[in-house]
Write an enzyme that holds these catalytic residues in place. Structure first.
Site, PDB file in Angstrom:
ATOM      1  N   ARG A   1     -70.648  19.088 -15.242  1.00 60.31           N
ATOM      2  CA  ARG A   1     -70.699  17.645 -15.025  1.00 60.31           C
ATOM      3  C   ARG A   1     -71.339  16.911 -16.192  1.00 60.31           C
ATOM      4  O   ARG A   1     -70.872  15.889 -16.640  1.00 60.31           O
ATOM      5  CB  ARG A   1     -71.468  17.330 -13.737  1.00 60.31           C
ATOM      6  CG  ARG A   1     -70.694  17.632 -12.490  1.00 60.31           C
ATOM      7  CD  ARG A   1     -71.580  17.737 -11.293  1.00 60.31           C
ATOM      8  NE  ARG A   1     -72.418  18.928 -11.373  1.00 60.31           N
ATOM      9  CZ  ARG A   1     -73.152  19.380 -10.377  1.00 60.31           C
ATOM     10  NH1 ARG A   1     -73.196  18.727  -9.251  1.00 60.31           N
ATOM     11  NH2 ARG A   1     -73.864  20.476 -10.529  1.00 60.31           N
TER      12      ARG A   1
ATOM     13  N   SER B   1     -73.654  18.351  -4.321  1.00 62.58           N
ATOM     14  CA  SER B   1     -73.929  18.631  -2.898  1.00 62.58           C
ATOM     15  C   SER B   1     -75.325  18.135  -2.542  1.00 62.58           C
ATOM     16  O   SER B   1     -75.564  17.594  -1.462  1.00 62.58           O
ATOM     17  CB  SER B   1     -73.833  20.128  -2.624  1.00 62.58           C
ATOM     18  OG  SER B   1     -72.555  20.603  -2.937  1.00 62.58           O
TER      19      SER B   1
ATOM     20  N   HIS C   1     -65.844  19.289  -6.219  1.00 65.25           N
ATOM     21  CA  HIS C   1     -65.376  20.675  -6.129  1.00 65.25           C
ATOM     22  C   HIS C   1     -63.863  20.707  -5.863  1.00 65.25           C
ATOM     23  O   HIS C   1     -63.138  21.485  -6.474  1.00 65.25           O
ATOM     24  CB  HIS C   1     -66.056  21.417  -4.969  1.00 65.25           C
ATOM     25  CG  HIS C   1     -67.531  21.637  -5.111  1.00 65.25           C
ATOM     26  ND1 HIS C   1     -68.435  21.235  -4.152  1.00 65.25           N
ATOM     27  CD2 HIS C   1     -68.262  22.250  -6.073  1.00 65.25           C
ATOM     28  CE1 HIS C   1     -69.654  21.592  -4.512  1.00 65.25           C
ATOM     29  NE2 HIS C   1     -69.593  22.193  -5.684  1.00 65.25           N
TER      30      HIS C   1
ATOM     31  N   LYS D   1     -81.941  28.200  -3.142  1.00 66.95           N
ATOM     32  CA  LYS D   1     -81.744  27.011  -2.301  1.00 66.95           C
ATOM     33  C   LYS D   1     -81.508  27.446  -0.860  1.00 66.95           C
ATOM     34  O   LYS D   1     -80.708  28.338  -0.603  1.00 66.95           O
ATOM     35  CB  LYS D   1     -80.498  26.244  -2.766  1.00 66.95           C
ATOM     36  CG  LYS D   1     -80.538  25.757  -4.185  1.00 66.95           C
ATOM     37  CD  LYS D   1     -79.273  24.952  -4.476  1.00 66.95           C
ATOM     38  CE  LYS D   1     -78.685  25.255  -5.822  1.00 66.95           C
ATOM     39  NZ  LYS D   1     -77.315  24.837  -6.001  1.00 66.95           N
TER      40      LYS D   1
HETATM   41  P1  ADP Z   1     -74.237  26.316  -7.605  1.00 63.80           P
HETATM   42  O1  ADP Z   1     -75.143  26.221  -6.427  1.00 63.80           O
HETATM   43  O2  ADP Z   1     -73.860  27.708  -7.989  1.00 63.80           O
HETATM   44  O3  ADP Z   1     -74.581  25.432  -8.785  1.00 63.80           O
HETATM   45  P2  ADP Z   1     -72.358  24.396  -6.567  1.00 63.80           P
HETATM   46  O4  ADP Z   1     -71.795  24.591  -5.218  1.00 63.80           O
HETATM   47  O5  ADP Z   1     -73.351  23.320  -6.741  1.00 63.80           O
HETATM   48  O6  ADP Z   1     -72.863  25.787  -7.068  1.00 63.80           O
HETATM   49  O7  ADP Z   1     -71.192  24.159  -7.606  1.00 63.80           O
HETATM   50  C1  ADP Z   1     -70.293  25.171  -7.968  1.00 63.80           C
HETATM   51  C2  ADP Z   1     -69.708  24.864  -9.322  1.00 63.80           C
HETATM   52  O8  ADP Z   1     -69.015  23.620  -9.268  1.00 63.80           O
HETATM   53  C3  ADP Z   1     -70.740  24.710 -10.432  1.00 63.80           C
HETATM   54  O9  ADP Z   1     -70.186  25.194 -11.640  1.00 63.80           O
HETATM   55  C4  ADP Z   1     -70.956  23.227 -10.519  1.00 63.80           C
HETATM   56  O10 ADP Z   1     -71.375  22.827 -11.796  1.00 63.80           O
HETATM   57  C5  ADP Z   1     -69.560  22.739 -10.229  1.00 63.80           C
HETATM   58  N1  ADP Z   1     -69.559  21.389  -9.664  1.00 63.80           N
HETATM   59  C6  ADP Z   1     -70.377  20.893  -8.718  1.00 63.80           C
HETATM   60  N2  ADP Z   1     -70.106  19.601  -8.466  1.00 63.80           N
HETATM   61  C7  ADP Z   1     -69.086  19.265  -9.311  1.00 63.80           C
HETATM   62  C8  ADP Z   1     -68.374  18.047  -9.581  1.00 63.80           C
HETATM   63  N3  ADP Z   1     -68.678  16.908  -8.966  1.00 63.80           N
HETATM   64  N4  ADP Z   1     -67.389  18.081 -10.503  1.00 63.80           N
HETATM   65  C9  ADP Z   1     -67.118  19.221 -11.152  1.00 63.80           C
HETATM   66  N5  ADP Z   1     -67.761  20.385 -10.986  1.00 63.80           N
HETATM   67  C10 ADP Z   1     -68.738  20.410 -10.069  1.00 63.80           C
END
Ligand code: ADP
Length: 157
Positions: free
Chosen positions: A89, A127, A16, A40
């Site tokens: 990703r 996460s 992120h 979640k």
């Molecule tokens: P959500 O629960 O809405 O999927 P996340 O907190 O998991 O949100 O992630 C927010 C955004 O960041 C999403 O678009 C996700 O695909 C992206 N994201 C999560 N991890 C990564 C990463 N390692 N690299 C790039 N983008 C990421």
């Protein structure tokens, strides 16, 4: 241009952070929206998630942090954002992101969704996996910022 980067950020990972760093100088304002997911159950509260991000991004003067349990597009309209940004990703993210982008387009046709590919060194970082590794006592170096690592330890992970 004003952008909104929504997500659960439960907790924020270096993947992120990488997306935020790469985007922050491309927009006049980047608003991180910490969203409550209806599906979640979160490990960290809004306050905790927001504190981690604030500590990490203290130098980025055009990055702002918000929390919401409402619709992303409603927030985007409220702050007059031009676009929503999301990270991609792998193919496994694609269908979900496409569905979300199309639904947001239906709800707010004036707001575009921009997708940024994850950097190769972070495209396996999520996460969910970070929490699982923490729980099983694995090494979190290179996956999450230091403050998140500490917080996971303090949670008894
Ligand atoms: P959500 O629960 O809405 O999927 P996340 O907190 O998991 O949100 O992630 C927010 C955004 O960041 C999403 O678009 C996700 O695909 C992206 N994201 C999560 N991890 C990564 C990463 N390692 N690299 C790039 N983008 C990421």
């Amino acid at each position: 241009m004003i952008a909104v980067y929504p997500g659960s950020f439960d907790p924020i990972t270096l993947g992120h952070v990488d997306i935020i760093q790469r985007l922050s100088n491309k927009f006049s304002e980047l608003h991180i929206l910490i969203a409550e997911s209806s599906e979640k159950k979160s490990l960290f509260t809004f306050e905790e998630r927001s504190k981690f991000i604030k500590e990490i991004l203290v130098q980025n003067k055009n990055v702002f942090i918000h929390c919401s349990s409402g619709l992303t597009v409603d927030f985007a309209k409220k702050i007059k954002a031009d676009c929503i940004v999301r990270g991609l990703r792998a193919v496994s993210d694609f269908e979900y992101e496409m569905g979300m982008a199309n639904m947001n387009k239906k709800l707010a046709p004036e707001i575009e969704t921009y997708i940024l590919f994850a950097s190769p060194q972070f495209n396996f970082v999520s996460s969910r996996l970070v929490k699982e590794i923490a729980k099983l006592g694995g090494d979190l170096n290179g996956l999450v910022p230091e403050n998140v690592k500490e917080a996971l330890k303090n949670k008894g992970y």
